[in-house]
Enzyme design. Sequence first.
Site, PDB file in Angstrom:
ATOM      1  N   TYR A   1       0.668  -1.300   0.093  1.00  0.00           N
ATOM      2  CA  TYR A   1       0.195  -0.079   0.117  1.00  0.00           C
ATOM      3  C   TYR A   1       0.671   1.327  -0.059  1.00  0.00           C
ATOM      4  CZ  TYR A   1      -4.542  -2.135   0.864  1.00  0.00           C
ATOM      5  OH  TYR A   1      -5.634  -2.900   0.855  1.00  0.00           O
TER       6      TYR A   1
ATOM      7  N   LYS B   1       3.417 -15.202   2.739  1.00  0.00           N
ATOM      8  CA  LYS B   1       3.473 -16.074   1.622  1.00  0.00           C
ATOM      9  C   LYS B   1       5.032 -16.521   1.175  1.00  0.00           C
ATOM     10  CE  LYS B   1       1.855 -17.821  -2.503  1.00  0.00           C
ATOM     11  NZ  LYS B   1       1.155 -18.872  -2.512  1.00  0.00           N
TER      12      LYS B   1
ATOM     13  N   ASP C   1      -2.662 -18.478   0.936  1.00  0.00           N
ATOM     14  CA  ASP C   1      -3.666 -19.219   0.129  1.00  0.00           C
ATOM     15  C   ASP C   1      -4.330 -20.210   0.803  1.00  0.00           C
ATOM     16  OD1 ASP C   1      -1.206 -20.470   0.082  1.00  0.00           O
ATOM     17  OD2 ASP C   1      -1.311 -21.361  -2.049  1.00  0.00           O
TER      18      ASP C   1
ATOM     19  N   ASP D   1      -6.148  -7.115   4.512  1.00  0.00           N
ATOM     20  CA  ASP D   1      -7.311  -6.286   3.679  1.00  0.00           C
ATOM     21  C   ASP D   1      -8.284  -7.287   3.173  1.00  0.00           C
ATOM     22  OD1 ASP D   1      -8.954  -4.348   2.552  1.00  0.00           O
ATOM     23  OD2 ASP D   1      -7.927  -4.573   0.549  1.00  0.00           O
TER      24      ASP D   1
ATOM     25  N   ASP E   1     -12.052  -9.114   4.684  1.00  0.00           N
ATOM     26  CA  ASP E   1     -13.332  -9.131   4.392  1.00  0.00           C
ATOM     27  C   ASP E   1     -13.801 -10.490   4.074  1.00  0.00           C
ATOM     28  OD1 ASP E   1     -13.409  -6.543   3.404  1.00  0.00           O
ATOM     29  OD2 ASP E   1     -13.859  -6.722   1.420  1.00  0.00           O
TER      30      ASP E   1
END
Length: 355
Positions: free
Chosen positions: A142, A191, A223, A247, A251
């Site tokens: 970001y 990751k 994942d 983020d 959600d």
Amino acid sequence: MNYNIALLKGDGIGPEIVDSAVRVLEKIGEKYGHVFNFTPYLIGGIAIDSCGEPLPKATVEGCLASDSVLLGAVGGPKWDTLPGNQRPEKALLGIRSAMGLFTNLRPAKLYPALKGDCPLREDIVANGFDIMIVRELTGGIYFGERGMRQGKYGEEAYDTECYSRMEIERIAKVAYETAQKRNGKLTSIDKANVLESSRLWRKVVHELEASYPNVECVDMLVDNAAMQLVRNPAQFDVIVTSNMFGDILSDEASQITGSIGMLPSASLGDNTRGLYEPIHGSAPDIAGMNIANPIATILSGAMMLLYSFNLKEESEAIVNAVDKVLEAGFRTKDLAHGGEYLTTTEITDKIIENI
Ligand code: IPM
Ligand code: MN
């Protein structure tokens, strides 16, 4: 006590839901003998319309001079075609960064009264779940270097993920401390099988492990984490992860609670001044109709009382009032499945009655 709260109502349903939270906080003030002074500042699309920029200087200064900040939501179709750095969303990144809010706490729990709204199979959520996502908020992709350039195939654009040891350490500490106060299980999500930044993340997170002997820290690839959240959400207690993974996963976590309109968040830095906001957006399609669910914002107010002002009893009074109203069967339109529902102001009244 006296507390100065900056209000960033923003766009869409922002003003309605912030007004609800303000009324609830005023009731708390009355009952427990506190004075909350509210000062509104512009942010997002409304700030673009009236001052030509999404995050005016006066807003940043007002927030920095306040004891804490309550935000509604920003954005809407009207401003969607502006270039990236003039969009309302840019104001959110700007205020997080200006206030040094590197921690984002996003709780996702299943309310017993709303079990029927959870899209997961009944046996998967038989025992409910209660997850605290600790998302890094001022670093990573970001805020990394980005740009456009000419590459091998002509025009290309890039964004970079970069984490320093310092940034990882400070968010990991918050996560370990959070796990210590809860069930002592921390899942660090990365990751690391692909990304160098994730490998440093993993290393630094584990270096701190010895300082928190009562916390068990396990790693999970992002994942797999996305899969595990819908396969067995009860396995998670505290999750710590990077800005972008947080983020996305927050959600997903909100969706399995069945009710994005219920979930608050707290953004915190080195001092007690924080920024509190619902995790949902500005819902421009229902703006001004008095049908938005204000509960996430009201619960964000409860998080403010707890994390910024250390008012535990007052914070619990709000959470309990929300629980009671839901247990009694009252619903806002988003939770009513076509049945009877209360308006934004009516459900706020009910919550206030229960404080
Ligand atoms: C959030 C939002 C923001 C984010 C956007 C609007 C910049 O999605 O708070 O989750 O990605 O952080
Ligand atoms: Mn998001």
